[in-house]
Structures are given as C-alpha cells and as structure tokens.
Design a protein around this motif. Sequence first.
Motif, PDB file in Angstrom:
ATOM      1  N   GLU A 220       0.822  -1.221   0.000  1.00  0.00           N
ATOM      2  CA  GLU A 220       0.000   0.000   0.000  1.00  0.00           C
ATOM      3  C   GLU A 220       0.856   1.271   0.000  1.00  0.00           C
ATOM      4  O   GLU A 220       0.512   2.253  -0.640  1.00  0.00           O
ATOM      5  N   LEU A 221       1.972   1.228   0.720  1.00  0.00           N
ATOM      6  CA  LEU A 221       2.826   2.430   0.732  1.00  0.00           C
ATOM      7  C   LEU A 221       3.421   2.675  -0.655  1.00  0.00           C
ATOM      8  O   LEU A 221       3.488   3.809  -1.127  1.00  0.00           O
ATOM      9  N   ARG A 222       3.819   1.600  -1.329  1.00  0.00           N
ATOM     10  CA  ARG A 222       4.344   1.748  -2.701  1.00  0.00           C
ATOM     11  C   ARG A 222       3.289   2.390  -3.602  1.00  0.00           C
ATOM     12  O   ARG A 222       3.585   3.253  -4.407  1.00  0.00           O
ATOM     13  N   LYS A 223       2.029   1.944  -3.444  1.00  0.00           N
ATOM     14  CA  LYS A 223       0.960   2.512  -4.295  1.00  0.00           C
ATOM     15  C   LYS A 223       0.693   3.976  -3.924  1.00  0.00           C
ATOM     16  O   LYS A 223       0.587   4.832  -4.792  1.00  0.00           O
ATOM     17  N   LEU A 224       0.587   4.251  -2.627  1.00  0.00           N
ATOM     18  CA  LEU A 224       0.280   5.623  -2.181  1.00  0.00           C
ATOM     19  C   LEU A 224       1.312   6.629  -2.655  1.00  0.00           C
ATOM     20  O   LEU A 224       0.980   7.746  -3.037  1.00  0.00           O
ATOM     21  N   TRP A 225       2.569   6.241  -2.600  1.00  0.00           N
ATOM     22  CA  TRP A 225       3.654   7.154  -2.983  1.00  0.00           C
ATOM     23  C   TRP A 225       4.014   7.009  -4.469  1.00  0.00           C
ATOM     24  O   TRP A 225       4.964   7.643  -4.927  1.00  0.00           O
ATOM     25  N   SER A 226       3.301   6.174  -5.201  1.00  0.00           N
ATOM     26  CA  SER A 226       3.646   5.875  -6.605  1.00  0.00           C
ATOM     27  C   SER A 226       5.132   5.542  -6.710  1.00  0.00           C
ATOM     28  O   SER A 226       5.848   6.063  -7.571  1.00  0.00           O
ATOM     29  N   SER A 227       5.600   4.689  -5.826  1.00  0.00           N
ATOM     30  CA  SER A 227       7.025   4.328  -5.788  1.00  0.00           C
ATOM     31  C   SER A 227       7.154   2.806  -5.753  1.00  0.00           C
ATOM     32  O   SER A 227       7.462   2.210  -4.711  1.00  0.00           O
ATOM     33  N   PRO A 228       6.932   2.153  -6.907  1.00  0.00           N
ATOM     34  CA  PRO A 228       6.881   0.685  -6.914  1.00  0.00           C
ATOM     35  C   PRO A 228       8.199   0.015  -6.528  1.00  0.00           C
ATOM     36  O   PRO A 228       8.198  -1.161  -6.165  1.00  0.00           O
ATOM     37  N   LYS A 229       9.314   0.760  -6.610  1.00  0.00           N
ATOM     38  CA  LYS A 229      10.613   0.111  -6.318  1.00  0.00           C
ATOM     39  C   LYS A 229      11.078   0.336  -4.884  1.00  0.00           C
ATOM     40  O   LYS A 229      12.146  -0.139  -4.499  1.00  0.00           O
ATOM     41  N   LEU A 230      10.288   1.079  -4.109  1.00  0.00           N
ATOM     42  CA  LEU A 230      10.668   1.355  -2.718  1.00  0.00           C
ATOM     43  C   LEU A 230      10.888   0.033  -1.961  1.00  0.00           C
ATOM     44  O   LEU A 230      10.060  -0.868  -2.030  1.00  0.00           O
ATOM     45  N   LYS A 231      12.033  -0.072  -1.269  1.00  0.00           N
ATOM     46  CA  LYS A 231      12.295  -1.295  -0.490  1.00  0.00           C
ATOM     47  C   LYS A 231      11.738  -1.095   0.915  1.00  0.00           C
ATOM     48  O   LYS A 231      12.097  -0.115   1.581  1.00  0.00           O
ATOM     49  N   ILE A 232      10.899  -2.022   1.352  1.00  0.00           N
ATOM     50  CA  ILE A 232      10.301  -1.877   2.691  1.00  0.00           C
ATOM     51  C   ILE A 232      10.316  -3.220   3.403  1.00  0.00           C
ATOM     52  O   ILE A 232       9.893  -4.232   2.838  1.00  0.00           O
ATOM     53  N   SER A 233      10.783  -3.230   4.625  1.00  0.00           N
ATOM     54  CA  SER A 233      10.571  -4.425   5.453  1.00  0.00           C
ATOM     55  C   SER A 233      10.001  -3.956   6.779  1.00  0.00           C
ATOM     56  O   SER A 233      10.309  -2.857   7.254  1.00  0.00           O
ATOM     57  N   SER A 234       9.117  -4.779   7.351  1.00  0.00           N
ATOM     58  CA  SER A 234       8.493  -4.357   8.608  1.00  0.00           C
ATOM     59  C   SER A 234       8.238  -5.550   9.516  1.00  0.00           C
ATOM     60  O   SER A 234       8.183  -6.692   9.056  1.00  0.00           O
ATOM     61  N   THR A 235       8.112  -5.266  10.805  1.00  0.00           N
ATOM     62  CA  THR A 235       7.653  -6.264  11.771  1.00  0.00           C
ATOM     63  C   THR A 235       6.455  -5.654  12.477  1.00  0.00           C
ATOM     64  O   THR A 235       6.580  -4.603  13.119  1.00  0.00           O
ATOM     65  N   ALA A 236       5.300  -6.288  12.310  1.00  0.00           N
ATOM     66  CA  ALA A 236       4.074  -5.756  12.907  1.00  0.00           C
ATOM     67  C   ALA A 236       3.836  -6.444  14.251  1.00  0.00           C
ATOM     68  O   ALA A 236       3.787  -7.670  14.328  1.00  0.00           O
ATOM     69  N   VAL A 237       3.698  -5.639  15.284  1.00  0.00           N
ATOM     70  CA  VAL A 237       3.548  -6.170  16.651  1.00  0.00           C
ATOM     71  C   VAL A 237       2.247  -5.651  17.260  1.00  0.00           C
ATOM     72  O   VAL A 237       1.948  -4.456  17.165  1.00  0.00           O
ATOM     73  N   ARG A 238       1.478  -6.541  17.845  1.00  0.00           N
ATOM     74  CA  ARG A 238       0.259  -6.110  18.556  1.00  0.00           C
ATOM     75  C   ARG A 238       0.619  -5.847  20.017  1.00  0.00           C
ATOM     76  O   ARG A 238       1.297  -6.668  20.648  1.00  0.00           O
ATOM     77  N   VAL A 239       0.220  -4.687  20.521  1.00  0.00           N
ATOM     78  CA  VAL A 239       0.558  -4.303  21.898  1.00  0.00           C
ATOM     79  C   VAL A 239      -0.724  -3.977  22.674  1.00  0.00           C
ATOM     80  O   VAL A 239      -1.745  -3.651  22.068  1.00  0.00           O
TER      81      VAL A 239
END
Length: 338
Positions: A220-239
């Motif tokens: 979704e971030l790639r689409k929102l920013w129109s940046s298909p090559k953006l490298k993204i890694s994440s760890t989603a944690v519920r708190v």
Amino acid sequence: MPEKINVAVVGASGMVGGELLNLLEKRRFPVRGFIPFNSGRKPEAVTFRGKKHLCRKPSFAALKKADLIFFVSTDDVSERFAKKLAAAGVWCIDDSSRFRLDRTVPLVIPEVNASEIKPGHRLIAGPNCTLTGAAVALCGIHKRFRIEELRVSTYQAVSGAGKSAMRQLEAELEHYLKRGRVPELKKRKFPHPIAFNLFPQVGGFDRNGVSIEENKVRAELRKLWSSPKLKISSTAVRVPVLRGHSLSVWAKTRRPWTLAALRAVLAKTPGLEFFSDPYKYPTPLAAVKTSGVKAGRLRASGTSPREFQLWIVSDNLYKGAALNSVEIAEYLVKNELL
Ligand SMILES: NC(=O)c1ccc[n+]([C@@H]2O[C@H](COP(=O)([O-])OP(=O)(O)OC[C@H]3O[C@@H](n4cnc5c(N)ncnc54)[C@H](OP(=O)(O)O)[C@@H]3O)[C@@H](O)[C@H]2O)c1
C-alpha cells in the motif's frame, strides 16, 4: 454549506463507524439523509445528531438511495456492494482492504495524493491504519530526498482489530483485577492473551513467514507514494494499547541531507505535527482523537550513511480510518465532485 448529501454508513455500529458518525457531526459535514447499516445479527441503534437510528442489513436497493456511502464493515461486504454501487453513480469510500491494491481504484490520503481523486473514480479506498502514519509523516522527505529503503517496527493498538478485540483486552484486564492473573479466554480475537503481553503477529502469515499486515504496509505504501521500487521491510507487533498505532522507522534516502534540513521538511509536512524536542515525543494515549499524524525523536541512525530514524504515532480510528474517510468526502464536496 447546504445540507444536500444523503449519506449511508455500512458498519455504523463498529469501532470505525462510531468515530465516523462523531466526525461527520463534529465537522458539520452537509448530511441531509442518514442511513446506518450493520450485520443485522442483532438490533442495534446508533445516535446521529441527537437522533436514534436503527441499523439495517444492507441491500443494493437501500444503499442506492444514498449519494455517498462509507464502507466500514468487512472485506466481503465491500466486495458485494461497492463496485456495483460506484458503477451506478454512488460515491463509495471504502475502509476495508478489499480494493486498496485494485489498479482501477485510487488509494487515497488527501494530504499525500488527493490528485488521484477523479470524477470517473466513484470508488475510493482508504489505506491500512498502520502505514498511514508513515505515509503522511515521511511524504515530504520522500519528495525532497527520495526514500529508497524503509524498515519499520509497528506497535499496534487492539482497536485496530475491531470491537471484539477491544472486548478481549477489557475482559482479560477485568479478570486480572479480580483474580490476579491473565486468563486464556476460550472466545478470543487474538492468538494469545493481550493484557500485559505483546506478540509479533498481526493477521496470518504467507509461505515466506511475512504477516498479512506486513505485506499490506509494503504494497500500500508503494501505491500511495507511486514508488513501486521502494524497499520496505516491517515487523508488525500487537501491543496492549487501546487506541493509537506507533511506528519506529529507519529510512534511507538517495540524496544526502542534514538533520536541520530534515527537521525543516517535517515541520512543513501537511497533516504532521513534528516534535523537535527529543523529550516531547508523541505517545498513543496523547494521540487519541487528535487529527493528523505526530512524529518525534528524529536522529541519524549512525549505522549507515543517509539513514535516519523517526518515531511516528497516529490514532488508528481517526487518521488511520474514519477521519481520513471524512477528509476524502470533504475533498469531494470542496471540489464540487459530490
Ligand atoms: N479498526 C481500525 O483501526 C481500522 C482502521 C482502518 C480500517 N479499518 C477497516 O474498517 C472496517 C471496520 O473496522 P472496525 O474496526 O470498525 O470493525 P468492528 O468494530 O468489528 O465493526 C464492524 C462493523 O461492520 C458491521 N458488519 C459486520 N458484518 C456485516 C455485514 N455482513 N453486513 C453489514 N455490516 C456488517 C458490524 O455490524 P454488527 O455490529 O452487527 O456486528 C460493525 O458495525 C474493516 O474493514 C477494517 O479493516 C479498521
């Protein structure tokens, strides 16, 4: 503003639906007729402008009477109705994840990419509540210095998973206060107890071990920013936070910067409140029911050139969902599309 718009809310009895109703009222959105919908599993009324309205089960015929529909229920419900109603001329703003990556549907945060809203696109999607904070806070820096790589750890509130998740945390806390231990509830929303706990799982995992939420953040971030090559890694944690998602971000840019230049861009980024004093960082509790996104603790990462770190917080039910949808609707009115 003339009261000219017939508004329907599908999911009016939910967490996002409740906030949406409050915001439409508070921001004096020009509502003429108002029709709320829920699952119809049990009779439930919502209050809008001091009047009680019984929620109904949605049908195409009932929804078609509206000029504008907010979909804040489930992917299935959006799938069933939204495209057909948009094709029939009704403006639909969808908070589910069903159409976010659909090439024919704009994914919009007004202060980031309002230009994606066009008269021909009557169905508009709002993004996932987790990446909204990063999309808004880092947008100005991305435009000026080009972010090439992003690493994100998220600290996500229980309300991001809806009202049944809130009930799980409340029930666990009540049990703890009465009996001194966190229970393993039989009927629960999350894979583990959440009171006094946290876990690195938001949604299921794909075959590579990436969670649904982590995949959403990237795509979704790639689409929102129109940046298909953006490298993204994440760890989603519920708190065990009731409301407000926080993000710890490492961002690497293509162009060099100074911290002063980053600070100047953050201070002017639309929709962002930036705290330059390191002791004045935002917290989820302080962000509850506030508009926009907040960020602080800007610093150079010290491990890689052109990489900085930032702490970002936003209310998942406000800018992460209901407020963003209302702002899209306000944009439609302001630009005489609706
Ligand atoms: N929570 C967040 O922070 C957040 C952020 C961004 C986007 N979203 C999205 O927003 C939507 C709503 O989330 P939520 O957190 O508000 O969920 P929620 O608290 O569980 O509420 C869900 C709402 O949808 C209604 N609903 C369920 N099945 C339905 C059906 N078959 N027909 C009509 N209505 C139905 C429910 O009605 P009943 O009361 O009758 O069950 C309730 O009003 C979801 O698509 C979610 O992915 C949520």
